[in-house]
Scaffold this motif. Structure first.
Motif, PDB file in Angstrom:
ATOM      1  N   ARG A   1       0.738  -1.326  -0.033  1.00 35.13           N
ATOM      2  CA  ARG A   1       0.123   0.099  -0.118  1.00 35.13           C
ATOM      3  C   ARG A   1       0.856   1.239   0.008  1.00 35.13           C
ATOM      4  NH1 ARG A   1      -5.408   1.526   1.259  1.00 35.13           N
ATOM      5  NH2 ARG A   1      -5.671   3.342   2.071  1.00 35.13           N
ATOM      6  N   ASN A   2       0.611   1.991  -0.943  1.00 31.29           N
ATOM      7  CA  ASN A   2       1.040   3.263  -1.013  1.00 31.29           C
ATOM      8  C   ASN A   2       2.557   3.404  -1.146  1.00 31.29           C
ATOM      9  OD1 ASN A   2      -1.658   4.485  -0.626  1.00 31.29           O
ATOM     10  ND2 ASN A   2      -1.060   5.144   1.480  1.00 31.29           N
ATOM     11  N   SER A   3       3.057   2.233  -1.970  1.00 33.08           N
ATOM     12  CA  SER A   3       4.575   2.080  -2.343  1.00 33.08           C
ATOM     13  C   SER A   3       4.789   2.793  -3.616  1.00 33.08           C
ATOM     14  CB  SER A   3       5.100   0.816  -2.434  1.00 33.08           C
ATOM     15  OG  SER A   3       4.328   0.073  -3.376  1.00 33.08           O
ATOM     16  N   THR A   4       3.772   3.393  -4.253  1.00 34.37           N
ATOM     17  CA  THR A   4       4.034   4.131  -5.499  1.00 34.37           C
ATOM     18  C   THR A   4       3.016   5.576  -5.256  1.00 34.37           C
ATOM     19  OG1 THR A   4       2.390   3.081  -6.695  1.00 34.37           O
ATOM     20  CG2 THR A   4       4.425   1.902  -6.987  1.00 34.37           C
ATOM     21  N   LEU A   5       3.160   6.404  -6.135  1.00 32.68           N
ATOM     22  CA  LEU A   5       2.556   7.693  -6.280  1.00 32.68           C
ATOM     23  C   LEU A   5       1.394   7.684  -7.090  1.00 32.68           C
ATOM     24  CD1 LEU A   5       2.880  10.391  -4.922  1.00 32.68           C
ATOM     25  CD2 LEU A   5       3.982  11.299  -6.687  1.00 32.68           C
ATOM     26  N   TRP A   6       0.562   8.473  -6.847  1.00 28.49           N
ATOM     27  CA  TRP A   6      -0.665   8.649  -7.449  1.00 28.49           C
ATOM     28  C   TRP A   6      -0.735  10.136  -8.149  1.00 28.49           C
ATOM     29  CZ3 TRP A   6      -0.167   7.065  -2.672  1.00 28.49           C
ATOM     30  CH2 TRP A   6      -0.556   7.932  -1.783  1.00 28.49           C
ATOM     31  N   ALA A   7      -1.399  10.515  -9.015  1.00 28.37           N
ATOM     32  CA  ALA A   7      -1.226  11.787  -9.641  1.00 28.37           C
ATOM     33  C   ALA A   7      -2.590  11.964 -10.781  1.00 28.37           C
ATOM     34  CB  ALA A   7      -0.037  11.890 -10.498  1.00 28.37           C
ATOM     35  N   SER A   8      -3.065  13.318 -10.721  1.00 24.99           N
ATOM     36  CA  SER A   8      -3.638  13.804 -11.946  1.00 24.99           C
ATOM     37  C   SER A   8      -2.588  14.397 -13.117  1.00 24.99           C
ATOM     38  CB  SER A   8      -4.679  14.846 -11.461  1.00 24.99           C
ATOM     39  OG  SER A   8      -3.796  16.082 -10.882  1.00 24.99           O
ATOM     40  N   TRP A   9      -3.112  14.723 -14.201  1.00 25.10           N
ATOM     41  CA  TRP A   9      -2.460  15.305 -15.305  1.00 25.10           C
ATOM     42  C   TRP A   9      -2.772  16.492 -16.034  1.00 25.10           C
ATOM     43  CZ3 TRP A   9       2.583  13.520 -16.138  1.00 25.10           C
ATOM     44  CH2 TRP A   9       2.950  12.229 -15.491  1.00 25.10           C
ATOM     45  N   VAL A  10      -1.859  17.355 -16.243  1.00 19.63           N
ATOM     46  CA  VAL A  10      -2.439  18.414 -17.183  1.00 19.63           C
ATOM     47  C   VAL A  10      -1.549  18.202 -18.521  1.00 19.63           C
ATOM     48  CG1 VAL A  10      -1.859  20.720 -17.507  1.00 19.63           C
ATOM     49  CG2 VAL A  10      -2.604  20.125 -15.328  1.00 19.63           C
ATOM     50  N   LEU A  11      -2.461  18.517 -19.609  1.00 17.00           N
ATOM     51  CA  LEU A  11      -2.027  18.146 -21.118  1.00 17.00           C
ATOM     52  C   LEU A  11      -1.993  19.658 -21.461  1.00 17.00           C
ATOM     53  CD1 LEU A  11      -3.211  15.307 -20.088  1.00 17.00           C
ATOM     54  CD2 LEU A  11      -2.894  14.809 -22.517  1.00 17.00           C
ATOM     55  N   ILE A  12      -1.033  20.117 -22.161  1.00 18.23           N
ATOM     56  CA  ILE A  12      -1.175  21.415 -23.017  1.00 18.23           C
ATOM     57  C   ILE A  12      -0.645  21.246 -24.248  1.00 18.23           C
ATOM     58  CG2 ILE A  12      -0.327  23.819 -22.676  1.00 18.23           C
ATOM     59  CD1 ILE A  12      -0.134  23.651 -19.616  1.00 18.23           C
ATOM     60  N   ASP A  13      -1.421  21.550 -25.203  1.00 20.08           N
ATOM     61  CA  ASP A  13      -1.009  21.864 -26.409  1.00 20.08           C
ATOM     62  C   ASP A  13      -1.337  23.000 -27.033  1.00 20.08           C
ATOM     63  OD1 ASP A  13      -0.501  21.297 -29.405  1.00 20.08           O
ATOM     64  OD2 ASP A  13      -2.332  20.087 -29.588  1.00 20.08           O
TER      65      ASP A  13
END
Length: 376
Positions: free
Chosen positions: A219-231
């Motif tokens: 548990r929680n050994s890797t990170l979680w994230a949201s993402w921003v994409l800009i073109d």
């Protein structure tokens, strides 16, 4: 825990550390052998967890999976190649294919029949994917939010790897890919507020409030994230999985306004508000992000909670009308023009019958309680 990472200047990603596989221990989110959210997570407790599992197994209410076929629009490689730039295709759950700068970008690809470590048990698809894995064109980048089974699919990753130029992940998730046999040169890992530019598209890992793990011991050994994409002038936000938190406003202040937000809307329950948003919170997060259009994801493919499978669509639709927010709900597999989408149907209200497509040669993804409806 070390001090939080500094938020970069407006619209700019912080540079990642030298080397493509940074040490997780260097992250401000890492402490005492785990990654952590900024807000303190409520203690779940053994018996509460057991109670939730018991309800899932023995007290599942009616309607959490469709009992009639749901609509899926069949999709071909030729159609993808012919699609104009800035077109989006929702492929199911949180799997979204975007065409930007003549290249393809794929979020959280899951094509397997089950979101589970087991082939014989666990959440089963409501519908087949609209396109077979071997029909997909070359992918510029796969963008991963975290390592849960409904977002990181071992078999899909390995099947896709030969045609993917880059895998972009939160810290630690990329190491899983490398351990599975994905070439390390294809993998880039990032902490929150870090990012990179690939083929002219800026990608930035941004905070989310969630957790990670693929077994009882990691548990929680890797990170979680949201993402921003800009073109250039186009900005898209991908929420991954998250509870509601003040990070949305920080992301909106730094990178908004967004032309489109791909927002988690499903698998919620009053018993786990810290890690999944209710639709009302999804709507507020979209507002915090300064979003123009909202596309609800994390729904319509797997039975992961106790609510009716249509509930996320119905509630977010009502909220969009109430708050005058433009909601887009494309049929799975159908093209959506990101900048000028036009009206989209309430497809969850009905369907007709046809045969599902296969996920790969000779291996169809069966539906759970209902077959897919695949229309040409």
């Amino acid at each position: 825990m070390s001090s939080p990472a500094a938020i970069p200047s407006k619209g700019v990603s912080a540079p990642a550390p030298e080397g493509t596989q940074p040490a997780v221990e260097q992250s401000p989110q890492w402490a005492k052998g785990q990654f952590h959210n900024p807000a303190v997570e409520p203690e779940q407790g053994f018996w509460k967890t057991m109670g939730i599992m018991w309800d899932f197994m023995f007290h599942k209410p009616a309607g959490t999976a469709p009992d009639t076929p749901i609509e899926v629009q069949a999709l071909t490689k030729a159609q993808l190649l012919a699609a104009p730039d800035r077109t989006l295709f929702r492929l199911g759950h949180s799997t979204v294919l975007l065409k930007l700068r003549g290249r393809f970008w794929l979020t959280d690809p899951v094509f397997s029949e089950r979101a589970s470590p087991f082939w014989f048990m666990g959440p089963k698809r409501f519908h087949a994917p609209p396109i077979a894995l071997d029909e997909l064109p070359e992918i510029e980048a796969v963008i991963l939010s975290h390592d849960h089974y409904d977002h990181l699919d071992h078999d899909t990753v390995l099947a896709l790897a030969p045609k993917v130029r880059h895998f972009v992940t939160p810290l630690g998730v990329g190491q899983r890919l490398i351990d599975w046999g994905v070439p390390a040169a294809k993998v880039q890992q990032f902490d929150w507020w870090q990012g990179t530019s690939i083929a002219g598209v800026q990608l930035t890992a941004t905070p989310a409030q969630h957790f990670s793990g693929r077994s009882l011991s990691d548990r929680n050994s890797t990170l979680w994230a949201s993402w921003v994409l800009i073109d250039d002038d186009l900005r898209v936000f991908f929420s991954g999985d998250t509870g509601y938190f003040d990070g949305f406003k920080a992301i909106g202040d730094r990178f908004g306004p967004f032309d489109l937000t791909l927002m988690e809307t499903g698998a919620y329950d009053p018993r786990w508000p810290y890690v999944h948003m209710q639709p009302e919170q999804t709507m507020q997060a979209h507002v915090d992000l300064k979003g123009k259009r909202l596309l609800p994801i994390h729904n319509g493919t797997f039975d992961l909670a106790m609510h009716r499978w249509q509930d996320p669509f119905e509630r977010i639709s009502a909220l969009a009308r109430l708050r005058n927010v433009e909601l887009v709900t494309p049929v799975i597999g159908s093209p959506l023009a990101i900048e000028q989408p036009g009206p989209t149907p309430q497809w969850w209200q009905g369907a007709a019958v046809a045969s599902p497509v296969s996920t790969s040669a000779g291996q169809p993804a069966a539906a759970s309680t209902a077959a897919s409806v695949v229309t040409p």
